[in-house]
Design a protein around this motif. Structure first.
Motif, short mmCIF file in Angstrom:
data_model
loop_
_atom_site.label_atom_id
_atom_site.label_comp_id
_atom_site.label_asym_id
_atom_site.label_seq_id
_atom_site.Cartn_x
_atom_site.Cartn_y
_atom_site.Cartn_z
N VAL A 843 0.84 -1.21 0.00
CA VAL A 843 0.00 0.00 0.00
C VAL A 843 0.86 1.25 0.00
N SER A 844 1.91 1.27 0.82
CA SER A 844 2.78 2.45 0.88
C SER A 844 3.52 2.66 -0.43
N GLU A 845 3.91 1.56 -1.05
CA GLU A 845 4.61 1.68 -2.33
C GLU A 845 3.68 2.27 -3.39
N GLU A 846 2.43 1.77 -3.39
CA GLU A 846 1.48 2.30 -4.38
C GLU A 846 1.16 3.77 -4.11
N LEU A 847 0.99 4.12 -2.82
CA LEU A 847 0.69 5.51 -2.45
C LEU A 847 1.86 6.42 -2.82
N SER A 848 3.08 5.95 -2.63
CA SER A 848 4.25 6.74 -3.01
C SER A 848 4.29 6.95 -4.52
N ARG A 849 3.95 5.88 -5.25
CA ARG A 849 3.95 6.00 -6.72
C ARG A 849 2.93 7.04 -7.18
N LEU A 850 1.72 6.97 -6.54
CA LEU A 850 0.68 7.93 -6.95
C LEU A 850 1.08 9.36 -6.64
N MET A 851 1.71 9.57 -5.50
CA MET A 851 2.11 10.93 -5.14
C MET A 851 3.19 11.45 -6.09
N GLN A 852 4.09 10.58 -6.47
CA GLN A 852 5.17 11.01 -7.36
C GLN A 852 4.67 11.25 -8.78
N CYS A 853 3.53 10.66 -9.08
CA CYS A 853 3.00 10.87 -10.42
C CYS A 853 2.24 12.22 -10.57
N VAL A 854 1.94 12.86 -9.43
CA VAL A 854 1.22 14.15 -9.48
C VAL A 854 2.20 15.25 -9.92
#
Length: 935
Positions: A843-854
């Motif tokens: 979950v943290s990895e996916e959340l980090s990916r989403l934040m970096q994609c913004v």
């Protein structure tokens, strides 16, 4: 020193008189405590101890010897009482001497008469008879030494028939104490005997006077006639007449006495023949006696008679004796053949074999009967062994035919098979019926018949074969030992030569006998190999020693039973002191059987472990384990315990793991067993319910709950099975595999480290795959719901309102994480840190990916993102790992920094509000004693 007992006292003897060698019974008191206590016994001064037989303290039996005194006491001497006394006496009588012409009430052998001159019996011809007492008075032997008489009368003799007869010597020797009046009587007797002889001659002459007178008158008349005529013619005529008269007289005399003389000659011939028959009746009756004794089985009597006849008549030149002796030899030759046939006849006892060998040896049979017997016994043992194999092979085939006929007949008469019905039995019903028939449970009346086929024919055959060899080989070996040491023959001096020849023959044939023993051992081993290890035989040996129908290999239990049987046989043969090199082939067989038993047991263990999947009930205990790991461990321990007697080395046996190939095979099989169980775990945890393999079911297929029991765990989801499998794997790694390794080492297995290492690696690999599969099942949906939840309602990070709290997508993700926690916690508490840490990482990895994609954040957007990231991070803080911490850090670094204190205060208030509102839901994320498990 006083004696322990009173001196012997003789109070009676029966009879109290008799001649020499009369058997008497002595009675009295204190006659000794035993045979060894009696040290002296004299009767009339003669020592009778040699013939004494001690009966009791009051009775002794003995024979009277040739005593010097006519009457005397009976003196008994003992160790305990010393020399005794006697209150009675014994009178020694002189034996009556019966002359050859004296009348007697008993038969007296005419060939033996009593010689008064030498005081002994002497054989003489019947024509040389003489009176026993020429003087006619009682003979009183003097006590003059014979040497003194010979010196006194040199060259003379006391024999009155001798030319050198000395009357003085005769009188001194036989009548030294005779009175003068008795000598006068003896002279009168001699004169009477002389007068009888003269009177007999005169009487003979008187009876023939008339004949003499007639002959005298005839001769006188002839003489006067010749003188009156005075002519030659008359003289010739008278001479011729005289000759005729004399011839007629001679012929008449011959005619008169011819019959008498003929009868006399015939009587003499008959008497001589009877004497010969009487004297040599032993030889003449021997052929018939031999036949009778052979029929009665009195071979000792026959042999003794034959030896006697051979010594007396073996070299005779008398034709009649040679004829009868030849007949004896014919009978003996037939006896030799009979005894040889009995010797070679089987079966026979060792006692009979030794007896017949002695008989043949005493009869001087040609060849070596003892070695012939050994050879016959050797061939007979081999034949028995092969006959045993053939009989059991045929019986096995017959039993198979009968068994299948029994099954078919039972099927035909089974109520499950209705030939008139249109409704066919279902496959399940047919399978149930067939399985019941195989167990014999559907036919109570046939239970006893089915039990007869429980033990495999090969096992029964090995027991029978070893019992046969153990029962026959000892006598065979003992016969050889007797042959070697010569004890087959008597220890007497006359047979010492036979013993030496026997020992010499044994030394020469020692190698031949060794080959016989080796051949018996070779056949024993090959027959057992043909029944149990047919693959170990060469191509040419299968036909001779094999022939068994190997439908399925024997189980480890039966092989263990066979090993025990062969071991007992080996111990019995070793007790016979047979050299170890001859028994080494049996030790090699035992080693191969032990190796095969271990391999078969491990193979069957692998099959049993494979069937453990059918017994999985998915019932979890407090530690999150099912009964499967325990069943697996117990199965291994039971298998090893069944091999304990096989693995243990008996005296003279080598270690079963001495060969490198055996070590490798056992190691691979052990690894295979562990791998089978690992595959079983994977199969149970990954395959759907309908894909479970039921082809090798061992339960009763007739049970109506069979397939219900297989699917009784249908309420469990695949994720729950994965969790249970993971819990079992964890227990296997930490406990079961280590315990099994200890048992392997305890039972002497080689390569235990390799077995443990390979098994652990395979288990860890399965554990990791199952774990990844579960994480994939649980984490992917949660991770996949984050992005849609973030951007629901056309949410934009660049244009958003002031944050009022954590949005619903994050709450939904937390609820899903809590559901995973609850599921794992229900199965196994120990798995919670490991699973939760990995889910949080995802979950943290996916959340980090989403934040970096913004691309960019507004002020409110950055605050909203930081609020949700911090809320999630603080909530699952107990399950954070370096990887998840790094992901959260990267996510926060992708956000703009809060510049004002108002934003920070708002962030803190919103976080506290979130934690307060979801306090109940977030309880599972509170710190506990469980350590975080790294993936």
């Amino acid at each position: 020193m006083s004696r322990a007992r009173q001196p012997p006292l003789v109070t009676g003897i029966s009879p109290n008189e008799g001649i020499s060698w009369t058997k008497v019974t002595i009675r009295g008191e204190n006659l000794g405590t035993g045979p060894t206590d009696l040290i002296g016994l004299t009767i009339c001064g003669h020592n009778c101890l040699l013939t004494a037989e001690w009966m009791s303290a009051s009775k002794i039996v003995c024979r009277v010897g040739q005593a010097k005194n006519d009457k005397g006491d009976i003196i008994v001497t003992t160790k305990s009482g010393g020399k005794g006394t006697s209150t009675v006496s014994f009178k020694l009588l002189k034996p009556e001497k019966i002359g050859i012409l004296d009348q007697s009430a008993v038969w007296v052998d005419e060939m033996n008469y009593y010689d008064m001159r030498t005081d002994r019996n002497k054989g003489i011809p019947p024509l040389s008879l003489r009176p026993a007492n020429p003087l006619g008075i009682e003979i009183d032997k003097g006590r003059f030494p014979q040497k003194d008489l010979e010196a006194l009368f040199p060259g003379m003799s006391a024999d009155f028939t001798s030319e050198n007869f000395s009357a003085a010597w005769y009188l001194i020797e036989n009548h030294s104490t005779t009175s003068f009046d008795q000598l006068k009587t003896a002279v009168v007797n001699l004169k009477k005997q002389a007068n009888k002889k003269n009177e007999g001659s005169l009487a003979y002459v008187k009876g023939g006077l008339s004949t003499f007178f007639e002959a005298q008158d005839a001769l006188s008349a002839i003489h006067q006639k010749l003188e009156a005529d005075g002519t030659e013619k008359v003289e010739g005529s008278m001479t011729q007449k005289l000759e005729n008269v004399l011839n007629r007289a001679s012929n008449t005399a011959d005619a008169l006495f011819q019959e008498v003389l003929g009868r006399k000659d015939k009587a003499d011939s008959t008497r001589n023949a009877l004497n010969v028959l009487q004297r040599f009746k032993f030889l003449f009756n021997l052929p018939l006696n031999i036949e009778r004794n052979i029929q009665k089985g009195d071979y000792d009597v026959v042999i003794n008679d034959y030896e006697k006849a051979k010594s007396l008549f073996g070299k005779t030149e008398v034709q009649v004796f040679k004829k009868y002796y030849a007949e004896v030899e014919t009978r003996i030759e037939a006896l030799r053949e009979l005894l040889l046939d009995k010797l070679l006849e089987t079966p026979s006892t060792l006692h009979d074999q030794k007896r017949y060998i002695r008989y043949l040896s005493d009869l001087h049979a040609p060849g070596d009967p003892a070695w012939q017997c050994i050879g016959a016994q050797h061939q007979w043992i081999l034949q028995l062994m092969h006959n045993c194999k053939e009989s059991y092979v045929k019986e096995q085939k017959g039993k198979d035919i009968f068994f299948w006929f029994y099954i078919c007949n039972a099927l035909l008469h089974s109520p499950m098979l209705d030939l008139d019905s249109d409704v066919r039995p279902s496959p399940i019903g047919h399978l149930s019926q067939t399985a019941s028939l195989k167990r014999g449970s559907s036919f109570q009346s046939g239970r006893d018949d089915a039990w007869r086929y429980k033990a495999p024919q090969q096992v029964i055959f090995v027991e029978k074969l070893t019992k046969l060899v153990v029962s026959q080989l000892p006598n065979f070996w003992k016969l050889w030992i007797s042959y070697v040491n010569g004890s087959l023959f008597s220890e007497t001096a006359e047979k010492s030569g036979q013993m030496e020849r026997s020992k010499k023959n044994a030394r020469q044939r020692q190698n031949d006998f060794k080959k016989m023993i080796q051949e018996v051992m070779y056949s024993l081993v090959k027959l057992i190999r043909g029944a149990l290890l047919p693959f170990s035989l060469r191509e040419g040996e299968s036909r001779q020693y094999g022939g068994w129908e190997m439908k399925s290999e024997l189980s480890g239990q039966w092989l263990t039973h066979v090993i025990q049987t062969v071991r007992l046989s080996s111990e019995s043969l070793t007790a016979l002191e047979i050299p170890n090199d001859m028994l080494q082939i049996i030790q090699d067989l035992i080693l191969d059987l032990r190796v095969r038993c271990i391999i078969v047991t491990l193979q069957h263990t692998a099959e049993d472990i494979k069937r453990l999947a059918e017994k999985e009930d998915w019932v979890v205990d407090n530690e999150g384990l099912t009964s499967l790991p325990c069943q697996f461990e117990q199965c291994i321990i039971h298998s090893l315990q069944s091999l304990k007697t096989v693995l243990d080395c008996k005296p003279g046996e080598a270690s079963v793991f001495q060969q490198q190939k055996t070590q490798e095979d056992v190691c691979q099989l052990s690894i295979g067993i562990m791998q089978v169980f690992i595959d079983c775990l994977e199969q149970l945890s990954t395959k759907p319910d309908g894909d479970i393999d039921t082809a090798h079911l061992s339960v009763d297929v007739s049970s109506p709950d069979l397939f219900g029991s297989i699917h009784e765990d249908s309420s469990l989801s695949s994720e729950q099975r994965l969790l249970i499998a993971l819990s079992n794997c964890r227990y296997l790694e930490r406990h079961t595999f280590l315990n099994i390794a200890e048992h392997f080492e305890k039972h002497g297995f080689q390569g235990v480290e390799k077995i443990t290492q390979v098994s652990m690696e395979s288990l860890k690999d399965l554990d990791q795959r199952l774990f990844e599969m579960y994480i994939e099942y649980k984490a992917d949906p949660i991770v996949g719901s984050l992005e849609p939840g973030i951007y629901a309602g056309y949410f934009d990070w660049k244009d958003c309102l002031v944050p009022a709290g954590v949005r619903n997508y994050l709450k939904e993700a937390l609820v899903n994480i809590i559901a995973v926690h609850a599921e794992v916690f229900t199965i196994s508490k120990d798995l919670v840190p490991r699973v939760m840490s990995r889910v949080v990482e995802a979950v943290s990895e996916e959340l980090s990916r989403l934040m970096q994609c913004v691309s960019s954040f507004s002020k409110n957007g950055a605050l909203q993102a930081r609020l949700e990231i911090c809320a999630l991070r603080d909530t699952v803080a107990i399950y954070l790992t370096p990887e998840s911490n790094s992901s959260f850090k990267q996510a926060l670094e992708a956000l703009p920094q809060l510049s004002s204190g108002t934003d920070k205060k708002l962030l803190e208030e919103l976080l506290n509000k979130f934690k307060s509102s979801m306090h109940l839901q977030l309880t599972c994320f509170q710190a506990s004693s469980s350590a975080v498990m790294k993936t």
